[in-house]
Write an enzyme that holds these catalytic residues in place. Sequence first.
Site, PDB file in Angstrom:
ATOM      1  N   TYR A  93       0.813  -1.215   0.000  1.00  0.00           N
ATOM      2  CA  TYR A  93       0.000   0.000   0.000  1.00  0.00           C
ATOM      3  C   TYR A  93       0.849   1.268   0.000  1.00  0.00           C
ATOM      4  CZ  TYR A  93      -3.643  -3.358   1.358  1.00  0.00           C
ATOM      5  OH  TYR A  93      -4.499  -4.435   1.409  1.00  0.00           O
ATOM      6  N   HIS A 123      -0.096 -12.074   0.987  1.00  0.00           N
ATOM      7  CA  HIS A 123      -0.905 -11.106   0.246  1.00  0.00           C
ATOM      8  C   HIS A 123      -1.264 -11.619  -1.146  1.00  0.00           C
ATOM      9  CE1 HIS A 123      -1.495  -6.489  -0.445  1.00  0.00           C
ATOM     10  NE2 HIS A 123      -2.561  -7.200  -0.768  1.00  0.00           N
TER      11      HIS A 123
END
Length: 356
Positions: free
Chosen positions: A82, A154
Amino acid sequence: MSNLELPETYDPAFHGDSNDHPYLGKLEYRQLGNTGLRVSQIGLGTAVLGNLFGTINRDEGIEATQQAIKSGINYVDTAPFYNTSQDVLGDALRDVPRNTYYLATKVGREWLEPVNGRFDMSASFDFSAASVLKSFERSLQRLGLPYVDVVQIHDCDVPGDREILLKETLPALESLVKAGKARFIGITGYDLDFLQSIANEAKVDTVLSFSRYNLHDVSLLDYLDGFESKGVGVVTAAALAQGLLTTAGPQAWHCASEELKATTRQAVKHAQGLGTTIEEASLGFSLRSPDSRIATCLVSIATQDILTQNLNAAVRPRTASDENLYKELREVYGNQNNSWVGREPSEYQKALAEKL
């Protein structure tokens, strides 16, 4: 034990008197599988802090994050992918007692600065043991924390490399748990079949699924029995399906098909005809799941106003009128589950690369 009882993360010195608190006592706290963690029905997703959905005011984002935890949200999710999110989150958490929240981070997918204006999605994946351990240590430094509650792989379904996940990535995460740097192990992704197959073969404590318990797609419900049988806690994310379920519509990079986008435009008009918005209906649907096996739903919160909107949506009772609204909107989608499994490696990556 009532789901509305105060959680173990309640700290009167930080939260204040629970009797005068606007949300404690109203928020529901649910068991996260067999972890023993009781998490708020609304969780804090932090991709927005890295400007992944548009540029935000950093100070406002920090203030909203701190206020979210003070409001009773006790599950915070982050990732190195992110962009600068973990740096901003680390600044926000510096003034928040560690006992007042659970922190989940991820490994295996890194943010790479665009080259010549293009972002290489595929190159950001690396599930090797050396890489994920290095990434994890870097996340601890950025967050300013000695440990996390959950460390997750992830988007493990995008490359879909089961061999490396089972033989290299998961053992590396187990070493972090043994070292006391993480308490539990999770996997995240979009393809539920893939996530369930990994949970069936390996010791996994949590699963994070996004955009699979929404008005356009409730596929997650078909997998809850399987996850529950393994003691796996379920986290959902993207109540607005990454912008699909909005009046303005999704950004160009969204990987939903044109047909699904067109159907959603019909749903937007139908919601308006019923005196509401697709956003309000979607938040209520995803944040107030009647199935307690869905422990928490992550939402992105960049401002105090957005925080208040989401909290109010979460604590408002799910009424018969709401159920009729959701039924009608599901009928717009033909009561079918509309997913985009398999699209990310092609159209989605190309569009996102061009955007970034």
